[in-house]
Design a protein around this motif. Structure first.
Motif, PDB file in Angstrom:
ATOM      1  N   LEU A 255      -1.222  17.575  75.426  1.00  6.41           N
ATOM      2  CA  LEU A 255      -1.410  16.536  74.409  1.00  6.41           C
ATOM      3  C   LEU A 255      -1.981  15.287  75.083  1.00  6.41           C
ATOM      4  CD1 LEU A 255       1.938  16.855  72.436  1.00  6.41           C
ATOM      5  CD2 LEU A 255      -0.310  17.634  71.737  1.00  6.41           C
ATOM      6  N   PRO A 256      -2.577  14.373  74.279  1.00  6.67           N
ATOM      7  CA  PRO A 256      -3.128  13.154  74.874  1.00  6.67           C
ATOM      8  C   PRO A 256      -2.056  12.358  75.628  1.00  6.67           C
ATOM      9  CG  PRO A 256      -3.797  13.360  72.578  1.00  6.67           C
ATOM     10  CD  PRO A 256      -2.826  14.456  72.837  1.00  6.67           C
ATOM     11  N   GLN A 257      -2.508  11.691  76.707  1.00  7.81           N
ATOM     12  CA  GLN A 257      -1.570  10.926  77.543  1.00  7.81           C
ATOM     13  C   GLN A 257      -0.797   9.879  76.749  1.00  7.81           C
ATOM     14  OE1 GLN A 257      -0.695  11.240  80.588  1.00  7.81           O
ATOM     15  NE2 GLN A 257      -2.244  12.549  81.519  1.00  7.81           N
ATOM     16  N   ILE A 258      -1.508   9.193  75.833  1.00  9.95           N
ATOM     17  CA  ILE A 258      -0.816   8.124  75.092  1.00  9.95           C
ATOM     18  C   ILE A 258       0.335   8.740  74.286  1.00  9.95           C
ATOM     19  CG2 ILE A 258      -1.039   6.285  73.385  1.00  9.95           C
ATOM     20  CD1 ILE A 258      -3.852   5.928  74.078  1.00  9.95           C
ATOM     21  N   SER A 259       0.051   9.906  73.684  1.00 11.00           N
ATOM     22  CA  SER A 259       1.101  10.562  72.889  1.00 11.00           C
ATOM     23  C   SER A 259       2.302  10.885  73.759  1.00 11.00           C
ATOM     24  CB  SER A 259       0.576  11.853  72.262  1.00 11.00           C
ATOM     25  OG  SER A 259      -0.569  11.597  71.511  1.00 11.00           O
ATOM     26  N   LEU A 260       2.036  11.434  74.951  1.00 11.37           N
ATOM     27  CA  LEU A 260       3.151  11.746  75.850  1.00 11.37           C
ATOM     28  C   LEU A 260       3.935  10.475  76.149  1.00 11.37           C
ATOM     29  CD1 LEU A 260       1.630  14.259  78.418  1.00 11.37           C
ATOM     30  CD2 LEU A 260       2.629  14.683  76.182  1.00 11.37           C
ATOM     31  N   GLY A 261       3.188   9.369  76.316  1.00 13.31           N
ATOM     32  CA  GLY A 261       3.833   8.101  76.623  1.00 13.31           C
ATOM     33  C   GLY A 261       4.827   7.684  75.548  1.00 13.31           C
ATOM     34  N   PHE A 262       4.453   7.869  74.266  1.00 15.13           N
ATOM     35  CA  PHE A 262       5.377   7.493  73.189  1.00 15.13           C
ATOM     36  C   PHE A 262       6.708   8.212  73.338  1.00 15.13           C
ATOM     37  CE2 PHE A 262       1.408   6.995  70.374  1.00 15.13           C
ATOM     38  CZ  PHE A 262       1.289   5.676  70.738  1.00 15.13           C
ATOM     39  N   PHE A 263       6.610   9.512  73.624  1.00 14.91           N
ATOM     40  CA  PHE A 263       7.844  10.301  73.666  1.00 14.91           C
ATOM     41  C   PHE A 263       8.648  10.010  74.927  1.00 14.91           C
ATOM     42  CE2 PHE A 263       5.307  12.379  70.525  1.00 14.91           C
ATOM     43  CZ  PHE A 263       6.228  12.698  69.556  1.00 14.91           C
ATOM     44  N   SER A 264       7.923   9.734  75.999  1.00 16.90           N
ATOM     45  CA  SER A 264       8.612   9.340  77.217  1.00 16.90           C
ATOM     46  C   SER A 264       9.401   8.046  76.975  1.00 16.90           C
ATOM     47  CB  SER A 264       7.575   9.154  78.325  1.00 16.90           C
ATOM     48  OG  SER A 264       8.197   8.778  79.507  1.00 16.90           O
TER      49      SER A 264
ATOM     50  N   ILE B 166      18.684  -2.757  68.414  1.00 15.22           N
ATOM     51  CA  ILE B 166      18.286  -1.543  69.125  1.00 15.22           C
ATOM     52  C   ILE B 166      16.912  -1.065  68.633  1.00 15.22           C
ATOM     53  CG2 ILE B 166      19.394   0.200  67.641  1.00 15.22           C
ATOM     54  CD1 ILE B 166      19.637   0.328  71.350  1.00 15.22           C
ATOM     55  N   SER B 167      16.633  -1.267  67.344  1.00 19.20           N
ATOM     56  CA  SER B 167      15.334  -0.857  66.820  1.00 19.20           C
ATOM     57  C   SER B 167      14.231  -1.717  67.415  1.00 19.20           C
ATOM     58  CB  SER B 167      15.307  -0.978  65.299  1.00 19.20           C
ATOM     59  OG  SER B 167      16.408  -0.341  64.740  1.00 19.20           O
ATOM     60  N   PHE B 168      14.524  -2.991  67.578  1.00 11.30           N
ATOM     61  CA  PHE B 168      13.545  -3.911  68.173  1.00 11.30           C
ATOM     62  C   PHE B 168      13.177  -3.416  69.564  1.00 11.30           C
ATOM     63  CE2 PHE B 168      11.947  -7.781  70.051  1.00 11.30           C
ATOM     64  CZ  PHE B 168      11.355  -8.452  68.977  1.00 11.30           C
ATOM     65  N   ILE B 169      14.197  -3.130  70.361  1.00 13.56           N
ATOM     66  CA  ILE B 169      13.943  -2.625  71.718  1.00 13.56           C
ATOM     67  C   ILE B 169      13.167  -1.300  71.651  1.00 13.56           C
ATOM     68  CG2 ILE B 169      15.051  -1.825  73.833  1.00 13.56           C
ATOM     69  CD1 ILE B 169      17.438  -3.612  73.100  1.00 13.56           C
ATOM     70  N   GLY B 170      13.557  -0.438  70.721  1.00 15.76           N
ATOM     71  CA  GLY B 170      12.885   0.851  70.588  1.00 15.76           C
ATOM     72  C   GLY B 170      11.404   0.693  70.275  1.00 15.76           C
ATOM     73  N   VAL B 171      11.080  -0.220  69.374  1.00 13.71           N
ATOM     74  CA  VAL B 171       9.680  -0.425  69.010  1.00 13.71           C
ATOM     75  C   VAL B 171       8.902  -0.950  70.217  1.00 13.71           C
ATOM     76  CG1 VAL B 171       8.135  -1.833  67.606  1.00 13.71           C
ATOM     77  CG2 VAL B 171      10.085  -0.713  66.549  1.00 13.71           C
ATOM     78  N   VAL B 172       9.502  -1.875  70.953  1.00 15.02           N
ATOM     79  CA  VAL B 172       8.813  -2.407  72.141  1.00 15.02           C
ATOM     80  C   VAL B 172       8.545  -1.276  73.132  1.00 15.02           C
ATOM     81  CG1 VAL B 172       9.074  -3.914  74.135  1.00 15.02           C
ATOM     82  CG2 VAL B 172       9.749  -4.727  71.870  1.00 15.02           C
ATOM     83  N   TYR B 173       9.553  -0.426  73.371  1.00 14.38           N
ATOM     84  CA  TYR B 173       9.383   0.710  74.292  1.00 14.38           C
ATOM     85  C   TYR B 173       8.213   1.570  73.870  1.00 14.38           C
ATOM     86  CZ  TYR B 173      13.604   0.615  77.252  1.00 14.38           C
ATOM     87  OH  TYR B 173      14.554   0.315  78.188  1.00 14.38           O
ATOM     88  N   VAL B 174       8.218   1.931  72.581  1.00 15.97           N
ATOM     89  CA  VAL B 174       7.226   2.896  72.106  1.00 15.97           C
ATOM     90  C   VAL B 174       5.819   2.298  72.160  1.00 15.97           C
ATOM     91  CG1 VAL B 174       6.478   4.188  70.073  1.00 15.97           C
ATOM     92  CG2 VAL B 174       8.866   4.226  70.745  1.00 15.97           C
ATOM     93  N   ALA B 175       5.726   0.965  72.041  1.00 13.85           N
ATOM     94  CA  ALA B 175       4.393   0.349  72.069  1.00 13.85           C
ATOM     95  C   ALA B 175       3.831   0.273  73.485  1.00 13.85           C
ATOM     96  CB  ALA B 175       4.460  -1.042  71.457  1.00 13.85           C
ATOM     97  N   LEU B 176       4.705   0.334  74.500  1.00  8.52           N
ATOM     98  CA  LEU B 176       4.234   0.123  75.880  1.00  8.52           C
ATOM     99  C   LEU B 176       3.140   1.105  76.308  1.00  8.52           C
ATOM    100  CD1 LEU B 176       7.516  -0.868  77.755  1.00  8.52           C
ATOM    101  CD2 LEU B 176       5.587  -2.323  77.122  1.00  8.52           C
ATOM    102  N   PRO B 177       3.254   2.412  76.006  1.00 12.63           N
ATOM    103  CA  PRO B 177       2.182   3.319  76.427  1.00 12.63           C
ATOM    104  C   PRO B 177       0.814   2.878  75.919  1.00 12.63           C
ATOM    105  CG  PRO B 177       4.049   4.575  75.622  1.00 12.63           C
ATOM    106  CD  PRO B 177       4.353   3.141  75.371  1.00 12.63           C
ATOM    107  N   ALA B 178       0.748   2.386  74.677  1.00  5.93           N
ATOM    108  CA  ALA B 178      -0.548   1.967  74.147  1.00  5.93           C
ATOM    109  C   ALA B 178      -1.070   0.746  74.892  1.00  5.93           C
ATOM    110  CB  ALA B 178      -0.425   1.667  72.659  1.00  5.93           C
ATOM    111  N   LEU B 179      -0.146  -0.034  75.438  1.00  2.00           N
ATOM    112  CA  LEU B 179      -0.560  -1.211  76.203  1.00  2.00           C
ATOM    113  C   LEU B 179      -1.129  -0.803  77.553  1.00  2.00           C
ATOM    114  CD1 LEU B 179      -0.421  -4.348  76.057  1.00  2.00           C
ATOM    115  CD2 LEU B 179       1.737  -4.193  77.297  1.00  2.00           C
ATOM    116  N   PHE B 180      -0.539   0.215  78.175  1.00  2.00           N
ATOM    117  CA  PHE B 180      -0.896   0.538  79.556  1.00  2.00           C
ATOM    118  C   PHE B 180      -1.888   1.684  79.692  1.00  2.00           C
ATOM    119  CE2 PHE B 180       3.339  -1.469  80.403  1.00  2.00           C
ATOM    120  CZ  PHE B 180       2.825  -2.549  81.086  1.00  2.00           C
TER     121      PHE B 180
END
Lengths: 854, 133
Positions: A336-345, B114-128
């Motif tokens: 799967l795309p890296q970004i997608s993996l990142g979300f789940f990680s 906890i949801s706030f923290i969760g949203v921040v976590y999930v957004a990080l991959p898109a940032l990096f």
């Protein structure tokens, strides 16, 4: 015609004053109430014992059956450990080893972990709530018999060397191409059990929401009930995707519809998604209720209220949600795309926060309390130690690069056993020790308990701690043997030795559990000094659950309401008698637990067993591709269930109101959102809608994953027929709503006409949906196949809707349903609200989506 | 002596008298944000070219800010309902309408956090992470 009187509502003083509660109950009154209740709740004797539906009986059978399945799966594990003890062993051949590891995983998950939660909850939840029974006792019994039949069928396949052997997650194409009936047994046998699981979830959610004792507002209900609510909700959203996946999978195996066959446009990854959308929440579905047991034991051991009640509620609800964002961490190597993996990680790391919070809350409670190290506490301590270790490797595995490194090695085996032993097995055993006086009215041996604990605890670590290293050294999971040159031999030998130590520990535990304890005499009523209602039980045993249903004002009523026990026993509280010798329990409002009405609960019956046997036939015959008897069984199952509903649910009562005690008069009939049946329907429909959404997800998944979906020049459904289907389904819905409204206004004839026309419209919708896809060949490509699957799904649900409409019509004609007593019609209308949405979505996908997508 | 038909509590604390759902709003927004981010990424990576990825990341960024703002707002409401500053009560363990009201505020507030923290976590991959590969 005038609008008939509406149903009466509760009347009388509430909440009860101290003065009312202090008034003594006369001896004669106590005696009469006790005798009436004893007669109403009498457990059937002799060979009729199996017809019992009382939660205490069904709960015990359920627990013992799940335990037996666990022991069988454990023996499989021992045999596998023998095979792996030395390099190049020939104790088991590869084929049998494959069957054993598949069945070990499947049985531990589907036949032990989840059913054990349901079994324990059925057994003890009503006691926590001071309720007489669950709201739908026959549903529990039906679920239990389904579980027993399905479990024996699935495990029995091993005796015929016909077990599934593609691993407990049944990945296609290996499992779709597998010869023999193994995968069919897995798919159909376990689907059957999943249905039973959902039934139990519905029962438990309604129980926790509507069957609490008067006064037990949401902020003082036992934490166990909070966990049950969360886990019940998770089951509703986690199991249906798997059922939808099983549905597609079995269509591929039986009829060659290519959902997972890439040569005809299918995609094996869809199965992985559907399986793990179930599979990861499932880990928390088994973990949360077990940790809930810890949340009940810890305050008792510390002899003080739990620290951070709100924080634990946060933790349960938060974990419940976040655990649905983790499923792809089982699929990090699928490209799967890296970004997608990142979300789940990221989500996998985030879930650690709520999980950790509850453990800190337990530790804090123990720190500020005066802890007495009892056996239950010892097992909880062991559980926390092991679970934290498993959680730490979980944090490591959530990181994508590390996950790639150890994917499918023994490191994973070690991790998952640490989480499941620490998160499930140990707390459950702690619960057995803690609740044993409650459900068996005896105590377990302290000395044997210590032996069992230290054997299992040390044996477990000797088995699984080395596996981390075995995995890091490269040993893949699921290999039946390995060469001497690999260098894993000594580690495997240690693991095998450890496994036998665990087995010895279980033998001690089992002996203690099952040995006769006649010599023990009568035990104290509350041996641990607990503060929650289950230890208000009667010693020696009485089948009525609670002598009278108390008015509760505290989280730990046995500690904070000193006169509560005496008043319960004297029948001072609600429902202290049963004048008509009927089983009843009190239904209260969701938030504040105000008494709403008195619910009649069903008693012993053969019909539930018959219904389960026929349901079993409907699932088991198709395994061998025998369809006619399967259809006959399904028909009989439906007849049985209808008979059971007709004869024992929502019958108009003789008297509208009943004296419930303490001056309160409560209605004996409820309809719509007041009734437990309506809640049951609503919750079931939520699960059903999730399964439907999973099939629709499949459609769009193919579109994103495959460039040839829909394939060029493909035939599409016939637009005209799709439109007819949509209109007819909406008409059937509108007629059902019209029937409800006119019936409530007293226009009975009009309602009957509507109920006569509605099934015709529904039937027309079904035929039109079939006609729309009739010319497409589902075996040629996944595009027509998924359209056919949606059609089949729709038609089956329309069929159920037609049966319900017919049931209401019959109810109206034969006087079971009146303008005032219209619970069935309200429930059926609720079903049709969902049905209408499903029909519109299906027809939109059939008729409109091809145009949008191409 | 009060009668069961008195709706006193319901009037006083009408806010949540009807349902428990409010405490799950924070996690629900987290779930929505998660599904949208994952779905949008799956679509863009499967159907659009590499040039769409910056747009995707920008979109996830905007969605994240929206989600965080909403969660913050729910959290603030829950904080007021908890009413910690006025009565300094942490446990809310009495069987009264007031404690039930404040407990639901407390739980809602914690879940928003906890949801706030969760949203921040999930957004990080898109940032990096800048590519689909």
């Amino acid at each position: 015609m005038t609008r008939p009187r509406t149903l009466p509502t509760a009347e009388g003083p509430y909440p009860p004053t101290e003065e009312m509660l202090n008034a003594p109950v006369s001896e004669a009154e106590q005696k009469r109430g006790g005798e009436e209740l004893r007669a109403a709740w009498k457990t059937p004797e002799g060979w009729r014992y199996v017809t019992a539906v009382n939660n205490s009986e069904v709960g015990k059978w359920y627990c013992l059956t799940a335990l037996a399945f666990m022991l069988i799966a454990g023996v499989l594990a021992l045999l596998m450990r023998v095979q792996l003890a030395y390099p190049d062993m020939t104790f088991l051949d590869a084929d049998r080893f494959n069957q054993f590891f598949t069945m070990h995983g499947s049985a531990m998950m589907f036949l032990f972990a989840v059913p054990m939660f349901e079994a324990i909850s059925i057994l003890i939840l009503p006691a926590f709530l001071g309720a007489r029974d669950m709201p739908f006792p026959r549903l529990s019994a039906y679920g239990y018999w389904c579980f027993l039949i399905g479990g024996c069928f699935v495990l029995g396949s091993l005796l015929f060397d016909a077990g599934p052997k593609a691993g407990w997650f049944m990945y296609p194409p290996l499992a779709t191409k597998e010869e023999g009936v193994g995968p069919d047994i897995w798919l159909l046998g376990l689907s059957f059990i999943e249905v039973a699981s959902i039934a139990a979830a519905v029962e438990l959610i309604v129980g926790a929401l509507k069957c609490r004792p008067p006064g037990m507002r949401v902020n003082i209900m036992p934490l166990y009930a909070w966990y049950v609510l969360v886990v019940g909700g998770m089951i509703l959203f986690a199991f249906p995707p798997l059922i939808a996946g099983d549905f597609l999978f079995e269509l591929e195996r039986s009829f060659d519809w290519p959902f997972f066959d890439p040569t005809r446009g299918g995609d094996p990854i869809l199965w992985q998604h559907l399986f793990w959308i179930f599979g990861h929440p499932e880990v928390y579905i088994v973990f949360l209720p077990s940790i809930a047991i810890a949340a009940m034991i810890v305050p008792t051991v510390a002899q003080r209220p739990i620290v951070g009640y709100s924080w634990i509620v946060l933790s349960a609800v938060g974990t419940g949600f976040l655990s649905f964002g983790l499923w792809v961490h089982h699929m990090f190597t699928t490209g799967l795309p890296q970004i997608s993996l990142g979300f789940f990680s990221a989500a996998s790391e985030a879930v650690v926060i709520p999980t950790g919070i509850q453990i800190f809350a337990f530790v804090a409670t123990l720190m500020v309390g005066r802890v007495k190290l009892t056996l239950p506490m010892l097992w909880i301590a062991g559980a926390l130690a092991i679970f934290v270790a498993g959680g730490l490797t979980g944090v490591m595995l959530a990181i994508v690069p590390f996950n790639w490194q150890v994917h499918d090695t023994y490191f994973i085996v070690a991790h998952l056993h640490y989480t499941l032993f620490g998160g499930m097995v140990f707390p459950v055993i702690a619960g057995v020790y803690y609740f044993y006086p409650f459900f068996a009215k005896k105590l377990l041996s302290e000395r044997l308990g210590l032996w069992a604990f230290w054997l299992i605890f040390s044996g477990f670590n000797i088995t699984f701690l080395p596996m981390h290293l075995t995995g890091l050294m490269g040993m893949p999971r699921r290999v039946f043997t390995y060469p001497e040159s690999s260098g894993w031999g000594w580690l495997n030998l240690i693991s095998t030795l450890g496994a036998f130590i665990v087995a010895a520990g279980f033998a001690v535990f089992l002996f203690d559990l099952l040995r006769p304890k006649k010599a023990q005499g009568q035990i104290p009523r509350n041996p641990w000094g607990a503060g929650t209602l289950e230890f208000s039980h009667d010693v020696p045993e009485e089948a009525w659950g609670a002598r009278s249903v108390p008015y509760v004002t505290s989280r730990y009523p046995l500690w904070d309401q000193p006169k509560l026990l005496a008043r319960m026993d004297a029948g001072r509280y609600y429902l202290p008698d049963a004048p008509e010798h009927q089983r009843e329990t009190i239904v209260t409002s969701v938030i504040d637990a105000k008494p709403v009405h008195v619910q009649r609960v069903t008693g012993p019956a053969w019909i539930t067993i018959l219904a389960a046997i026929f349901t079993g036939g409907a699932f088991i015959f198709p395994t061998f591709h025998i369809y006619t008897p399967a259809i006959i069984c399904a028909a009989f199952a439906i007849v049985c269930i209808m008979y059971w509903l007709w004869t024992s649910t929502a019958r108009p009562p003789k008297d509208d109101m009943r004296d419930a005690g303490l001056g309160l008069r409560l209605p004996t009939y409820a309809s719509g959102p007041q009734s437990v049946g309506w809640w049951g329907m609503w919750i079931t429909m939520l699960g059903d809608a999730t399964a439907f959404a999973s099939v629709v997800f499949g459609f769009f998944f193919y579109w994103t994953a495959r460039p040839d979906f829909p394939p060029e020049g493909a035939a599409h459904p016939a637009g005209l027929w799709v439109a007819v289907a949509a209109l007819a389904a909406v008409a059937a819905w509108a007629l059902t709503v019209a029937a409800r409204e006119s019936n409530a206004r007293g226009q009975v004839t009009l309602a009957r006409i509507a109920l006569l026309l509605a099934p015709l419209a529904a039937g027309a919708a079904g035929v039109a949906a079939w006609a729309a896809v009739r010319d497409l060949d589902p075996t040629s490509h996944v595009y027509p196949a998924i359209l056919w699957a949606l059609m089949v799904w729709l038609v089956v649900h329309l069929g159920a809707g037609v049966l319900m409409q017919g049931y209401c019509l019959a109810g109206s004609v034969f006087g079971k349903m009146t303008p005032r007593h219209d619970a069935e019609l309200r429930n059926v209308t609720l079903y049709w609200h969902f049905m209408a949405v499903k029909a519109l979505v299906t027809t939109a996908v059939l008729g409109l989506a091809p145009g949008w997508l191409t | 002596m009060s009668d069961i038909r008195d709706e006193q509590d319901a009037h006083e604390f009408r806010a949540e008298a009807l349902s428990l759902w409010r405490i799950t709003f924070g996690p629900l927004i987290w779930a929505l944000h998660f599904v949208c981010s994952y779905g949008a990424t799956a679509l863009v990576c499967a159907k659009a070219g590499a040039e769409a990825v910056p747009v995707l990341r920008m979109g996830i960024g905007i969605g994240t800010l929206l989600a965080l703002a909403l969660i913050f707002w729910f959290g603030l409401q829950a904080w007021r309902q908890w009413d910690l500053r006025r009565d300094r009560e942490w446990e809310n363990d009495a069987g009264t309408g007031e404690d039930r009201h404040q407990f639901l505020g407390h739980a809602g507030f914690l879940l928003a956090a906890i949801s706030f923290i969760g949203v921040v976590y999930v957004a990080l991959p898109a940032l990096f992470i800048g590519t689909c590969a």
